[in-house]
Design an enzyme around this catalytic site. Structure first.
Site, PDB file in Angstrom:
ATOM      1  N   ASN A 148       0.804  -1.225   0.000  1.00 17.44           N
ATOM      2  CA  ASN A 148       0.000   0.000   0.000  1.00 17.44           C
ATOM      3  C   ASN A 148       0.834   1.271   0.000  1.00 17.44           C
ATOM      4  O   ASN A 148       0.389   2.301  -0.509  1.00 17.44           O
ATOM      5  CB  ASN A 148      -0.925  -0.014   1.225  1.00 17.44           C
ATOM      6  CG  ASN A 148      -1.588   1.320   1.469  1.00 17.44           C
ATOM      7  OD1 ASN A 148      -2.489   1.724   0.752  1.00 17.44           O
ATOM      8  ND2 ASN A 148      -1.119   2.034   2.498  1.00 17.44           N
ATOM      9  N   TYR A 204       3.748   9.846 -11.171  1.00 20.85           N
ATOM     10  CA  TYR A 204       2.873   8.962 -10.405  1.00 20.85           C
ATOM     11  C   TYR A 204       2.176   7.920 -11.275  1.00 20.85           C
ATOM     12  O   TYR A 204       2.255   6.720 -10.990  1.00 20.85           O
ATOM     13  CB  TYR A 204       1.861   9.790  -9.609  1.00 20.85           C
ATOM     14  CG  TYR A 204       0.935   8.968  -8.751  1.00 20.85           C
ATOM     15  CD1 TYR A 204       1.373   8.452  -7.532  1.00 20.85           C
ATOM     16  CD2 TYR A 204      -0.373   8.711  -9.149  1.00 20.85           C
ATOM     17  CE1 TYR A 204       0.524   7.707  -6.729  1.00 20.85           C
ATOM     18  CE2 TYR A 204      -1.228   7.962  -8.352  1.00 20.85           C
ATOM     19  CZ  TYR A 204      -0.777   7.458  -7.147  1.00 20.85           C
ATOM     20  OH  TYR A 204      -1.611   6.702  -6.368  1.00 20.85           O
ATOM     21  N   LYS A 249       2.625   3.674 -11.274  1.00 23.03           N
ATOM     22  CA  LYS A 249       1.536   2.742 -11.007  1.00 23.03           C
ATOM     23  C   LYS A 249       1.294   1.804 -12.197  1.00 23.03           C
ATOM     24  O   LYS A 249       0.873   0.652 -11.999  1.00 23.03           O
ATOM     25  CB  LYS A 249       0.260   3.501 -10.643  1.00 23.03           C
ATOM     26  CG  LYS A 249       0.344   4.221  -9.293  1.00 23.03           C
ATOM     27  CD  LYS A 249       0.616   3.229  -8.151  1.00 23.03           C
ATOM     28  CE  LYS A 249       0.532   3.903  -6.791  1.00 23.03           C
ATOM     29  NZ  LYS A 249       0.725   2.952  -5.667  1.00 23.03           N
TER      30      LYS A 249
END
Length: 235
Positions: free
Chosen positions: A79, A160, A164
């Site tokens: 996470n 970002y 991901k």
């Protein structure tokens, strides 16, 4: 009893995921790089604390030894994540992004996932029903970001979403390599957290639902997929 480790779990979505999984009967380790904040969160939740900085080999290796000594691990939730910001707290765009900003983002969001997953693989492989959940983002979808009719198309950041998307590829490759495990990526949704300056449109309670669901996936459940609360997402 299912034992679960959540990285970056002292606040935000990770903290709420821990709360919901504890309510579901899991024994949960709150992984945090700040010992004081991590211990405080674990005490509030009724969880166990383990010092774990996903960018630091020594803390990861020590966390493995701690969890192993306590009995092992069934579920790993990757996470912990960051969004690197530039001047004026702006996201690095194609015009402004630097290699250092990319490297900083990848150190936590990608290399951290590899570091932690690799370190805990031996413990997961001893579990009767091992599960890995990689917390990704809807911004990782090449399909959505290249579609001018999709809202995500207009997000200008580079570092970002690229990190991901790399996490999603890790999910695919690890899932193929370890067919006895259930390994999936999830999109929690645009959530009010420190990551986005609390500009999100949903609560951490809502965001944690898909993580909790995939953390409890059955041994014959999906693997190598990308999901939000409504179902599969396009790569």
């Amino acid at each position: 009893m299912t034992t679960t480790l959540i990285t970056g779990a002292n606040k935000g979505i990770g903290h709420e995921t821990a709360r919901q999984l504890i309510a579901a009967g899991h024994t949960v380790y709150v992984g945090a790089r700040d010992a004081e904040l991590g211990r405080r969160a674990a005490e509030q939740l009724g969880a166990r604390f383990v010092l774990l900085d996903v960018t630091d080999d020594a803390t990861v290796e020590a966390a493995v030894k701690t969890v192993e000594a306590d009995g092992g691990l069934d579920v790993l939730i990757n996470n912990a994540g960051i969004e690197t910001r530039g001047e004026g707290n702006s996201v690095p765009t194609a015009e402004t992004v630097t290699a250092d900003q990319m490297r900083n983002t990848f150190e936590t969001n990608v290399f951290g996932v590899v570091r932690v997953t690799h370190a805990f693989l031996p413990l997961l492989q001893r579990s009767a029903a091992p599960v890995v959940v990689n917390v990704s983002s809807g911004l990782a979808s090449l399909t959505h970001l290249s579609d001018p009719d999709h809202p995500a198309h207009f997000y200008p950041g580079v570092a970002y979403p690229t990190s991901k998307t790399a996490v999603n590829m890790l999910t695919v490759q690890f899932a193929k390599a370890f067919p006895n495990m259930r390994i999936n990526s999830v999109e929690p949704g645009f959530t009010k957290t420190d990551l986005n300056g609390n500009t999100g449109t949903q609560t951490v309670e809502q965001a944690a639902r898909i993580i909790v669901r995939m953390a409890q996936v059955a041994p014959d459940g999906p693997t190598g997929g990308f999901f939000d609360v409504n179902g599969p997402l396009p790569w």
